[in-house]
Write a protein that holds these residues in place. Structure first.
Motif, PDB file in Angstrom:
ATOM      1  N   VAL A 296     -55.414  14.748  17.353  1.00 29.34           N
ATOM      2  CA  VAL A 296     -54.767  16.010  17.732  1.00 29.34           C
ATOM      3  C   VAL A 296     -53.829  16.488  16.634  1.00 29.34           C
ATOM      4  O   VAL A 296     -53.811  17.682  16.285  1.00 29.34           O
ATOM      5  CB  VAL A 296     -54.007  15.839  19.066  1.00 29.34           C
ATOM      6  N   SER A 300     -54.412  19.904  14.391  1.00 28.15           N
ATOM      7  CA  SER A 300     -53.378  20.938  14.453  1.00 28.15           C
ATOM      8  C   SER A 300     -52.830  21.261  13.075  1.00 28.15           C
ATOM      9  O   SER A 300     -52.677  22.436  12.705  1.00 28.15           O
ATOM     10  CB  SER A 300     -52.242  20.483  15.374  1.00 28.15           C
ATOM     11  N   TYR A 301     -52.537  20.231  12.292  1.00 32.97           N
ATOM     12  CA  TYR A 301     -52.000  20.456  10.950  1.00 32.97           C
ATOM     13  C   TYR A 301     -53.008  21.205  10.080  1.00 32.97           C
ATOM     14  O   TYR A 301     -52.651  22.129   9.336  1.00 32.97           O
ATOM     15  CB  TYR A 301     -51.636  19.120  10.300  1.00 32.97           C
ATOM     16  N   TRP A 303     -55.290  23.262  10.922  1.00 29.45           N
ATOM     17  CA  TRP A 303     -55.500  24.669  11.266  1.00 29.45           C
ATOM     18  C   TRP A 303     -54.643  25.566  10.370  1.00 29.45           C
ATOM     19  O   TRP A 303     -55.128  26.536   9.801  1.00 29.45           O
ATOM     20  CB  TRP A 303     -55.174  24.919  12.736  1.00 29.45           C
ATOM     21  N   SER A 463     -51.469  29.844  14.340  1.00 27.95           N
ATOM     22  CA  SER A 463     -51.366  28.615  13.547  1.00 27.95           C
ATOM     23  C   SER A 463     -50.105  27.825  13.896  1.00 27.95           C
ATOM     24  O   SER A 463     -50.148  26.598  14.040  1.00 27.95           O
ATOM     25  CB  SER A 463     -51.357  28.961  12.050  1.00 27.95           C
ATOM     26  N   ILE A 466     -50.405  26.059  17.395  1.00 30.62           N
ATOM     27  CA  ILE A 466     -51.263  24.873  17.338  1.00 30.62           C
ATOM     28  C   ILE A 466     -50.529  23.730  16.646  1.00 30.62           C
ATOM     29  O   ILE A 466     -50.626  22.564  17.051  1.00 30.62           O
ATOM     30  CB  ILE A 466     -52.582  25.219  16.619  1.00 30.62           C
ATOM     31  N   ASN A 467     -49.784  24.031  15.596  1.00 36.25           N
ATOM     32  CA  ASN A 467     -49.004  23.015  14.889  1.00 36.25           C
ATOM     33  C   ASN A 467     -47.988  22.336  15.804  1.00 36.25           C
ATOM     34  O   ASN A 467     -47.835  21.107  15.801  1.00 36.25           O
ATOM     35  CB  ASN A 467     -48.267  23.662  13.711  1.00 36.25           C
ATOM     36  N   PHE A 469     -48.005  22.072  19.091  1.00 30.74           N
ATOM     37  CA  PHE A 469     -48.677  21.242  20.089  1.00 30.74           C
ATOM     38  C   PHE A 469     -49.066  19.891  19.499  1.00 30.74           C
ATOM     39  O   PHE A 469     -48.847  18.838  20.107  1.00 30.74           O
ATOM     40  CB  PHE A 469     -49.921  21.961  20.628  1.00 30.74           C
ATOM     41  N   GLY A 470     -49.637  19.899  18.305  1.00 26.51           N
ATOM     42  CA  GLY A 470     -50.048  18.652  17.673  1.00 26.51           C
ATOM     43  C   GLY A 470     -48.881  17.726  17.394  1.00 26.51           C
ATOM     44  O   GLY A 470     -48.984  16.508  17.571  1.00 26.51           O
TER      45      GLY A 470
END
Length: 493
Positions: A296, A300-301, A303, A463, A466-467, A469-470
């Motif tokens: 994950v 995320s990174y 993306w 972006s 998503i970062n 969340f990861g």
């Protein structure tokens, strides 16, 4: 009788908050760093990843010059949202290369096509490297990418479809690089030097980006875009010759390593490696929560990383109005910062683990949080700078620079939880982490058809979200110790 596993069956949270329990490795006599084979491998693999990323990103800059300037601004024309920056007149002799009428959607597919090949060889790369050795797998993988890079101008003249096919083939060759190198480091990197060695090795990726982006801009300006692929292809051929002559799969097969260093490496790894390469606990691997935490975080990174890697030159041209010569220089700044902080972060991470006795899991999570939350904050801020060129470049640079800390976070955590299967684990996580490279540029270009600041702001928000969340998922479920399934147990009758 079972081999002991340092902390492998002790939950991270049963230990004191800061201190690591597995400090016995510090009693092993350390081999000198200067002129050592392990640091020689780190430098040569750094050169290899320099080549790999230079070949990956040079198209991002060349694309600006490959497009017909008489077409619309969405196709990279002379118009930009902000007032165009002054630029010196280009030499007359650089107009020999062809230009193409590719719309924004076609550009997105061309820039993202590399990753469709890249994802195919991730898990096979880790498996083959573990079973047959990583040296030639990695060497031939990058050599294949070099050859297809040299064919890029021919493919572009034949049509967008041929260029996409060549980029897919480049991705297939380069897809084995990280899993193979992780598998090699499982045999070469002493636990207390992992952060240092791996950040030196993988910092070549940022360094390749730092050099390739501005140099590609200069090459396009003074020559033409075809020379971008010829020059970097030649640099890649030189690397392959050095790699073939100087590198060995393991310390035991290296011809020039000192006996002191060989003993130091093998002794430090004796309790962490599985004694057989035949057994692979696939079920345990795919049901490992710490592995999915890395998956994950890695997804995320990447993306954010791949969105900027492929589209930052386009943003610099279409929004901020920088010329092809200025574009490469400014697009490289974020990756220069990332390279510097990745190198410094590796030194700091191992200092905290070895000297301050911080637990591995605490170091990995702290560096991951800094390396993912920081970039998210400054990326969003960059979307609100409008036409303030200086502030936009500063925020984008700080965003990518802070991402360098993650090189000592989740990015090398595979070697902490399962060194024997590190190549396979990286193949798994990098397969998922390649998806952003496949779909990120396409989605970003679909969202920015009109090339407005508001559209690009949306890309940055996605972006950043998503970062975040990861980062939080990895913080909750990441581990820093060898997992019980990662060591093949031998039972005596």
């Amino acid at each position: 009788m079972e081999p002991s596993v340092s902390d492998s069956e002790t939950d991270d949270y049963q230990q004191p908050l800061l201190l690591r329990k597995d400090v016995e490795d510090q009693d092993i006599k350390r081999a000198p760093v200067l002129c050592s084979s392990r640091y020689g491998l780190a430098l040569l693999s750094c050169y290899g990843f320099f080549v790999a990323y230079a070949l990956r990103v040079n198209l991002s800059v060349a694309m600006v010059d490959m497009l017909n300037s008489s077409s619309s601004s969405s196709n990279g024309g002379n118009d930009s949202v902000c007032p165009r920056q002054p630029s010196p007149a280009r030499p007359n002799h650089n107009h020999t290369a062809s230009v193409y009428d590719w719309d924004s959607e076609t550009q997105g597919w061309i820039l993202g096509s590399f990753f469709y090949g890249y994802i195919i060889t991730q898990i096979p790369g880790g498996y083959l490297a573990r079973k047959y050795g990583a040296k030639w797998l990695l060497g031939y993988g990058i050599l294949g990418t070099v050859i297809f890079t040299l064919l890029t101008p021919v493919a572009a003249d034949l049509g967008a479809g041929y260029l996409i096919a060549v980029r897919v083939l480049e991705g297939i060759g380069e897809g084995v690089t990280f899993p193979a190198m992780h598998a090699m480091w499982a045999s070469w990197a002493p636990p207390m030097e992992r952060s240092r060695l791996l950040t030196i090795s993988y910092a070549g990726a940022q360094l390749g980006t730092v050099v390739a982006l501005p140099l590609s801009g200069q090459i396009c300006f003074y020559l033409d875009w075809t020379y971008v692929f010829y020059i970097f292809g030649a640099v890649g051929l030189l690397w392959f010759i050095l790699w073939a002559l100087l590198v060995s799969n393991s310390p035991s097969s290296h011809r020039r390593i000192s006996e002191t260093e060989r003993t130091y490496i093998t002794t430090s790894l004796k309790n962490e490696l599985s004694p057989t390469s035949d057994h692979i606990p696939w079920i345990s691997i795919f049901t490992s929560v710490p592995l999915w935490a890395i998956v994950v975080a890695h997804f995320s990174y990447n993306w954010t990383f791949y969105t900027l890697l492929t589209l930052l030159p386009t943003y610099m041209n279409d929004i901020l109005g920088f010329s092809i010569k200025q574009n490469g220089m400014l697009s490289a700044l974020p990756y220069l910062g990332c390279w510097l902080l990745a190198m410094g972060g590796g030194q700091l991470a191992d200092y905290l683990r070895e000297t301050c006795l911080f637990r591995t899991v605490l170091v990995r999570k702290s560096f991951t949080l800094i390396g993912m939350i920081g970039p998210a904050v400054f990326l969003v801020a960059a979307g609100y700078t409008n036409c303030n060129y200086i502030l936009a470049v500063v925020f984008l640079t700080v965003s990518s620079s802070l991402g360098g800390f993650s090189a000592s976070g989740f990015n090398i955590n595979h070697l902490d939880i399962a060194p024997s299967y590190a190549g396979i684990l990286l193949g798994i996580t990098n397969s998922f982490a390649t998806i952003p490279g496949m779909v990120g540029p396409v989605i970003a270009r679909l969202l920015t058809k009109s090339n407005t600041i508001i559209e690009w702001r949306t890309v940055f928000f996605i972006s950043a979200g998503i970062n975040l969340f990861g980062a939080f998922f990895y913080t909750l479920f990441g581990k820093g110790t060898v997992q019980p399934w990662a060591v093949q147990r031998v039972h005596m009758p």
